[in-house]
Design a protein around this motif. Structure first.
Motif, PDB file in Angstrom:
ATOM      1  N   LYS A 170       0.982  -1.057  -0.118  1.00  0.00           N
ATOM      2  CA  LYS A 170      -0.231  -0.130   0.291  1.00  0.00           C
ATOM      3  C   LYS A 170       0.993   1.237  -0.210  1.00  0.00           C
ATOM      4  CE  LYS A 170      -1.128   1.590   4.462  1.00  0.00           C
ATOM      5  NZ  LYS A 170      -1.150   2.696   5.376  1.00  0.00           N
ATOM      6  N   GLN A 171       1.452   0.926   0.642  1.00  0.00           N
ATOM      7  CA  GLN A 171       2.849   2.180   0.868  1.00  0.00           C
ATOM      8  C   GLN A 171       3.243   2.649  -0.384  1.00  0.00           C
ATOM      9  OE1 GLN A 171       1.728   3.513   4.108  1.00  0.00           O
ATOM     10  NE2 GLN A 171       3.225   4.632   3.839  1.00  0.00           N
ATOM     11  N   GLU A 172       4.025   1.578  -0.765  1.00  0.00           N
ATOM     12  CA  GLU A 172       4.328   1.509  -2.702  1.00  0.00           C
ATOM     13  C   GLU A 172       3.743   2.063  -3.361  1.00  0.00           C
ATOM     14  OE1 GLU A 172       6.570  -2.113  -2.903  1.00  0.00           O
ATOM     15  OE2 GLU A 172       7.044  -2.075  -1.952  1.00  0.00           O
ATOM     16  N   MET A 173       2.378   2.182  -3.381  1.00  0.00           N
ATOM     17  CA  MET A 173       1.402   3.114  -3.931  1.00  0.00           C
ATOM     18  C   MET A 173       0.741   4.089  -3.819  1.00  0.00           C
ATOM     19  SD  MET A 173      -0.705  -0.868  -4.893  1.00  0.00           S
ATOM     20  CE  MET A 173      -1.988   0.069  -6.499  1.00  0.00           C
ATOM     21  N   LEU A 174       1.472   4.572  -2.848  1.00  0.00           N
ATOM     22  CA  LEU A 174       0.616   5.905  -2.319  1.00  0.00           C
ATOM     23  C   LEU A 174       1.402   6.692  -2.938  1.00  0.00           C
ATOM     24  CD1 LEU A 174       1.001   5.963   1.198  1.00  0.00           C
ATOM     25  CD2 LEU A 174      -1.595   6.113  -0.634  1.00  0.00           C
ATOM     26  N   PRO A 175       1.925   7.375  -3.932  1.00  0.00           N
ATOM     27  CA  PRO A 175       2.250   8.066  -5.077  1.00  0.00           C
ATOM     28  C   PRO A 175       1.660   7.857  -6.601  1.00  0.00           C
ATOM     29  CG  PRO A 175       4.753   6.822  -4.248  1.00  0.00           C
ATOM     30  CD  PRO A 175       3.636   5.925  -3.779  1.00  0.00           C
ATOM     31  N   GLY A 176       0.916   6.824  -6.914  1.00  0.00           N
ATOM     32  CA  GLY A 176       0.241   6.864  -7.536  1.00  0.00           C
ATOM     33  C   GLY A 176      -1.452   7.405  -7.950  1.00  0.00           C
ATOM     34  N   TYR A 177      -0.919   7.551  -6.075  1.00  0.00           N
ATOM     35  CA  TYR A 177      -2.924   8.258  -5.704  1.00  0.00           C
ATOM     36  C   TYR A 177      -2.422   9.963  -5.368  1.00  0.00           C
ATOM     37  CZ  TYR A 177      -4.945   3.715  -6.348  1.00  0.00           C
ATOM     38  OH  TYR A 177      -5.865   2.666  -6.495  1.00  0.00           O
ATOM     39  N   ALA A 178      -1.541  10.013  -5.445  1.00  0.00           N
ATOM     40  CA  ALA A 178      -0.721  11.743  -4.966  1.00  0.00           C
ATOM     41  C   ALA A 178      -1.967  12.390  -4.924  1.00  0.00           C
ATOM     42  CB  ALA A 178       0.353  12.121  -5.654  1.00  0.00           C
ATOM     43  N   ASN A 179      -3.055  12.794  -5.928  1.00  0.00           N
ATOM     44  CA  ASN A 179      -3.472  13.622  -5.751  1.00  0.00           C
ATOM     45  C   ASN A 179      -4.812  13.538  -5.929  1.00  0.00           C
ATOM     46  OD1 ASN A 179      -1.450  15.849  -6.408  1.00  0.00           O
ATOM     47  ND2 ASN A 179      -1.255  15.749  -8.084  1.00  0.00           N
ATOM     48  N   GLY A 180      -5.743  12.275  -5.156  1.00  0.00           N
ATOM     49  CA  GLY A 180      -6.959  11.300  -5.804  1.00  0.00           C
ATOM     50  C   GLY A 180      -7.001  10.852  -6.330  1.00  0.00           C
ATOM     51  N   PRO A 181      -7.752  10.708  -6.765  1.00  0.00           N
ATOM     52  CA  PRO A 181      -7.507   9.214  -8.495  1.00  0.00           C
ATOM     53  C   PRO A 181      -6.440   8.704  -8.282  1.00  0.00           C
ATOM     54  CG  PRO A 181      -8.920  11.038  -8.849  1.00  0.00           C
ATOM     55  CD  PRO A 181      -8.470  11.382  -7.546  1.00  0.00           C
ATOM     56  N   TRP A 182      -6.424   7.662  -9.200  1.00  0.00           N
ATOM     57  CA  TRP A 182      -4.836   6.782  -9.936  1.00  0.00           C
ATOM     58  C   TRP A 182      -4.348   8.112 -11.095  1.00  0.00           C
ATOM     59  CZ3 TRP A 182      -1.498   3.510  -8.594  1.00  0.00           C
ATOM     60  CH2 TRP A 182      -0.727   2.861  -8.903  1.00  0.00           C
ATOM     61  N   GLU A 183      -3.184   8.165 -10.939  1.00  0.00           N
ATOM     62  CA  GLU A 183      -3.055   9.397 -11.995  1.00  0.00           C
ATOM     63  C   GLU A 183      -1.486   8.856 -12.986  1.00  0.00           C
ATOM     64  OE1 GLU A 183      -2.761  13.998 -10.850  1.00  0.00           O
ATOM     65  OE2 GLU A 183      -5.681  13.248 -10.552  1.00  0.00           O
ATOM     66  N   VAL A 184      -1.464   7.986 -12.824  1.00  0.00           N
ATOM     67  CA  VAL A 184      -0.140   7.618 -13.644  1.00  0.00           C
ATOM     68  C   VAL A 184      -0.144   7.214 -14.758  1.00  0.00           C
ATOM     69  CG1 VAL A 184       1.618   5.409 -13.194  1.00  0.00           C
ATOM     70  CG2 VAL A 184       0.422   6.166 -11.559  1.00  0.00           C
ATOM     71  N   GLN A 185       0.884   8.604 -15.346  1.00  0.00           N
ATOM     72  CA  GLN A 185       1.016   8.636 -16.602  1.00  0.00           C
ATOM     73  C   GLN A 185      -0.364   8.949 -17.657  1.00  0.00           C
ATOM     74  OE1 GLN A 185       2.583   4.332 -17.886  1.00  0.00           O
ATOM     75  NE2 GLN A 185       4.851   4.930 -17.175  1.00  0.00           N
ATOM     76  N   GLY A 186      -0.946   9.357 -16.936  1.00  0.00           N
ATOM     77  CA  GLY A 186      -2.569   9.922 -17.536  1.00  0.00           C
ATOM     78  C   GLY A 186      -3.521   8.741 -17.564  1.00  0.00           C
ATOM     79  N   LYS A 187      -3.516   8.242 -16.915  1.00  0.00           N
ATOM     80  CA  LYS A 187      -4.228   6.169 -17.478  1.00  0.00           C
ATOM     81  C   LYS A 187      -4.752   6.379 -16.310  1.00  0.00           C
ATOM     82  CE  LYS A 187      -0.738   4.450 -20.071  1.00  0.00           C
ATOM     83  NZ  LYS A 187      -0.694   3.369 -21.164  1.00  0.00           N
ATOM     84  N   GLU A 188      -6.574   5.960 -16.487  1.00  0.00           N
ATOM     85  CA  GLU A 188      -7.335   5.347 -15.358  1.00  0.00           C
ATOM     86  C   GLU A 188      -6.034   4.090 -14.192  1.00  0.00           C
ATOM     87  OE1 GLU A 188     -11.389   4.413 -15.421  1.00  0.00           O
ATOM     88  OE2 GLU A 188     -11.076   6.535 -17.187  1.00  0.00           O
ATOM     89  N   PHE A 189      -7.056   3.551 -13.450  1.00  0.00           N
ATOM     90  CA  PHE A 189      -6.298   3.050 -13.281  1.00  0.00           C
ATOM     91  C   PHE A 189      -6.242   1.268 -13.485  1.00  0.00           C
ATOM     92  CE2 PHE A 189      -6.912  -1.365  -9.664  1.00  0.00           C
ATOM     93  CZ  PHE A 189      -5.165  -1.629  -9.323  1.00  0.00           C
ATOM     94  N   SER A 190      -5.612   0.364 -13.489  1.00  0.00           N
ATOM     95  CA  SER A 190      -6.294  -1.567 -13.957  1.00  0.00           C
ATOM     96  C   SER A 190      -4.456  -2.102 -13.277  1.00  0.00           C
ATOM     97  CB  SER A 190      -5.437  -1.720 -15.285  1.00  0.00           C
ATOM     98  OG  SER A 190      -4.312  -0.583 -15.863  1.00  0.00           O
ATOM     99  N   THR A 191      -4.588  -3.394 -13.495  1.00  0.00           N
ATOM    100  CA  THR A 191      -4.056  -4.079 -12.720  1.00  0.00           C
ATOM    101  C   THR A 191      -2.436  -4.167 -13.680  1.00  0.00           C
ATOM    102  OG1 THR A 191      -5.658  -5.180 -11.677  1.00  0.00           O
ATOM    103  CG2 THR A 191      -4.077  -6.411 -12.149  1.00  0.00           C
ATOM    104  N   ALA A 192      -2.943  -4.116 -14.713  1.00  0.00           N
ATOM    105  CA  ALA A 192      -1.895  -4.723 -15.376  1.00  0.00           C
ATOM    106  C   ALA A 192      -0.956  -2.880 -15.542  1.00  0.00           C
ATOM    107  CB  ALA A 192      -2.210  -4.964 -17.092  1.00  0.00           C
ATOM    108  N   GLY A 193      -1.455  -1.668 -15.761  1.00  0.00           N
ATOM    109  CA  GLY A 193      -0.898  -0.603 -15.732  1.00  0.00           C
ATOM    110  C   GLY A 193      -0.148  -0.357 -14.694  1.00  0.00           C
TER     111      GLY A 193
END
Length: 193
Positions: free
Chosen positions: A20-43
């Motif tokens: 959970k701690q490792e994934m926190l940066p992906g939720y820095a500003n609320g919803p999942w925002e990595v590379q401008g994509k929505e959350f997916s297991t593969a992503g």
């Protein structure tokens, strides 16, 4: 999201909280925002994995010569991820760390596969290395659960038959220098045709 597990929490729960701690940066500003994509297991997996250099042992394990169940165990070994007794004790489990097969030393990967009297009698060479590791691991588990050990000669026969069956019909693939170096660093004897 700020929750921290207590020191007396189980190691499984502590590991879940660490992910959970490792994934926190992906939720820095609320919803999942990595590379401008929505959350997916593969992503999420790709993001957590990051870009890594190719490891020298990949083709040694993931090739057509090696039996699939041997590949999986070889992959765990190459990554240092087998749950041997020495590691289980480090994780906080209250168990005896001795080797189930010889009861002469602490059970770690190097001891179990290369130093243990049982593994020396089984024999480790070329493609057979992954099969030997798989069967030594199976014997260790059988001994732990049932308290019985198969004789090393029978174990060797099973390995040889499995490897022969797998090699039949496959073309020989030459190993790269990096693969040979990796095997040499692990003190594995490699027969290269």
């Amino acid at each position: 999201m700020d929750y921290k597990p207590t020191t007396n929490s189980s190691w499984v729960w502590r590991r879940i909280c660490r992910v959970k701690q490792e994934m926190l940066p992906g939720y820095a500003n609320g919803p999942w925002e990595v590379q401008g994509k929505e959350f997916s297991t593969a992503g999420c997996y790709e993001w957590l994995k990051g870009s890594k250099p190719k490891v020298p042992w990949a083709r040694l394990i993931w090739n057509a010569w090696v039996v699939p169940k041997h590949q999986f165990l070889g992959w765990l070994f190459a990554r240092g991820a087998l749950r041997t007794n020495d590691k289980l004790v480090q994780y906080g489990m209250d168990i005896d760390d001795h080797c189930y097969l010889c009861a002469q030393a602490t059970e770690g990967e190097d001891h179990l596969f290369f130093e243990c009297a049982f593994s020396k009698r089984v024999g480790v060479q070329a493609v057979v290395v992954w099969g030997a590791m798989y069967h030594i691991w199976q014997e260790r588990n059988r001994c732990r659960i049932d308290g019985a050990i198969t004789r090393p000669g029978k174990c060797s026969e099973q390995i040889i038959e499995e490897v022969k069956a797998r090699i039949r019909g496959r073309d020989f693939q030459h190993m790269t220098k990096a693969e040979i170096n990796w095997l040499s660093q692990k003190n594995l004897y490699v027969m290269v045709a």
